[in-house]
Scaffold this motif. Structure first.
Motif, PDB file in Angstrom:
ATOM      1  N   PHE A   1       0.813  -1.209   0.000  1.00 12.45           N
ATOM      2  CA  PHE A   1       0.000   0.000   0.000  1.00 12.45           C
ATOM      3  C   PHE A   1       0.850   1.265   0.000  1.00 12.45           C
ATOM      4  CE2 PHE A   1      -3.371  -2.972   0.954  1.00 12.45           C
ATOM      5  CZ  PHE A   1      -4.408  -2.450   0.198  1.00 12.45           C
ATOM      6  N   THR A   2       2.041   1.212   0.564  1.00 18.19           N
ATOM      7  CA  THR A   2       2.942   2.356   0.487  1.00 18.19           C
ATOM      8  C   THR A   2       3.331   2.613  -0.960  1.00 18.19           C
ATOM      9  OG1 THR A   2       3.807   2.045   2.716  1.00 18.19           O
ATOM     10  CG2 THR A   2       5.220   3.231   1.174  1.00 18.19           C
ATOM     11  N   LEU A   3       3.649   1.556  -1.687  1.00 16.54           N
ATOM     12  CA  LEU A   3       4.016   1.704  -3.091  1.00 16.54           C
ATOM     13  C   LEU A   3       2.852   2.263  -3.911  1.00 16.54           C
ATOM     14  CD1 LEU A   3       6.206   1.347  -5.220  1.00 16.54           C
ATOM     15  CD2 LEU A   3       5.442  -1.016  -5.505  1.00 16.54           C
ATOM     16  N   ILE A   4       1.652   1.754  -3.659  1.00 14.11           N
ATOM     17  CA  ILE A   4       0.477   2.264  -4.369  1.00 14.11           C
ATOM     18  C   ILE A   4       0.273   3.744  -4.047  1.00 14.11           C
ATOM     19  CG2 ILE A   4      -2.049   2.122  -4.511  1.00 14.11           C
ATOM     20  CD1 ILE A   4      -1.697  -0.954  -4.122  1.00 14.11           C
TER      21      ILE A   4
ATOM     22  N   ARG B   1       2.967   5.788  -5.900  1.00 15.97           N
ATOM     23  CA  ARG B   1       2.779   5.826  -7.355  1.00 15.97           C
ATOM     24  C   ARG B   1       1.587   6.675  -7.758  1.00 15.97           C
ATOM     25  NH1 ARG B   1       3.556  -0.401  -9.419  1.00 15.97           N
ATOM     26  NH2 ARG B   1       5.818  -0.510  -9.146  1.00 15.97           N
ATOM     27  N   ASP B   2       0.492   6.536  -7.009  1.00 16.88           N
ATOM     28  CA  ASP B   2      -0.761   7.160  -7.426  1.00 16.88           C
ATOM     29  C   ASP B   2      -1.127   8.396  -6.611  1.00 16.88           C
ATOM     30  OD1 ASP B   2      -0.924   4.998  -9.137  1.00 16.88           O
ATOM     31  OD2 ASP B   2      -2.341   3.892  -7.874  1.00 16.88           O
ATOM     32  N   GLY B   3      -0.348   8.702  -5.585  1.00 12.52           N
ATOM     33  CA  GLY B   3      -0.720   9.798  -4.704  1.00 12.52           C
ATOM     34  C   GLY B   3      -2.046   9.534  -4.015  1.00 12.52           C
ATOM     35  N   ASN B   4      -2.290   8.283  -3.673  1.00 10.03           N
ATOM     36  CA  ASN B   4      -3.579   7.850  -3.134  1.00 10.03           C
ATOM     37  C   ASN B   4      -3.576   7.924  -1.607  1.00 10.03           C
ATOM     38  OD1 ASN B   4      -5.712   6.229  -2.142  1.00 10.03           O
ATOM     39  ND2 ASN B   4      -5.775   5.065  -4.043  1.00 10.03           N
ATOM     40  N   PRO B   5      -4.332   8.846  -1.021  1.00  9.82           N
ATOM     41  CA  PRO B   5      -4.341   8.971   0.436  1.00  9.82           C
ATOM     42  C   PRO B   5      -4.973   7.769   1.135  1.00  9.82           C
ATOM     43  CG  PRO B   5      -5.927  10.475  -0.535  1.00  9.82           C
ATOM     44  CD  PRO B   5      -5.160   9.856  -1.660  1.00  9.82           C
ATOM     45  N   ASP B   6      -5.924   7.105   0.487  1.00  8.56           N
ATOM     46  CA  ASP B   6      -6.524   5.913   1.094  1.00  8.56           C
ATOM     47  C   ASP B   6      -5.494   4.786   1.198  1.00  8.56           C
ATOM     48  OD1 ASP B   6      -9.020   7.140   1.369  1.00  8.56           O
ATOM     49  OD2 ASP B   6      -9.672   6.458  -0.619  1.00  8.56           O
ATOM     50  N   ALA B   7      -4.668   4.648   0.184  1.00  3.24           N
ATOM     51  CA  ALA B   7      -3.610   3.640   0.219  1.00  3.24           C
ATOM     52  C   ALA B   7      -2.594   3.979   1.304  1.00  3.24           C
ATOM     53  CB  ALA B   7      -2.929   3.520  -1.136  1.00  3.24           C
TER      54      ALA B   7
END
Length: 81
Positions: A45-48, A51-57
């Motif tokens: 989830f850190t990588l996601i 990569r995506d700037g995803n705060p939920d991840a």
């Protein structure tokens, strides 16, 4: 020793999801196995998140790290998880 890959950087998003789902389906019976799973989940989830700037991840990664640390503390203190 863990069967989880250590270097996730070269994996596509789809491959990360497949690896994570395989990990979710793998039975864990010992606290050490749980700690390894939570560590792997945090790395995925850190990588996601990166990569995506995803705060939920990013939040999922933080929760996984907290769970990993909780399990490791329990192991260190000789307690049950």
């Amino acid at each position: 020793m863990s069967d989880y890959p250590t270097d996730l950087s070269g994996l596509s998003g789809a491959r990360l999801v497949r690896l994570f789902l395989e990990a979710v389906d793998t039975p864990r019976t010992t606290p050490a196995e749980w700690a390894e799973f939570f560590d792997f989940k945090a790395r995925v989830f850190t990588l996601i998140a990166e990569r995506d700037g995803n705060p939920d991840a990013a939040q999922a990664a933080e929760r996984a790290r907290v769970n990993r640390d909780r399990v490791l503390n329990e192991i260190a203190n000789g307690g049950e998880v």
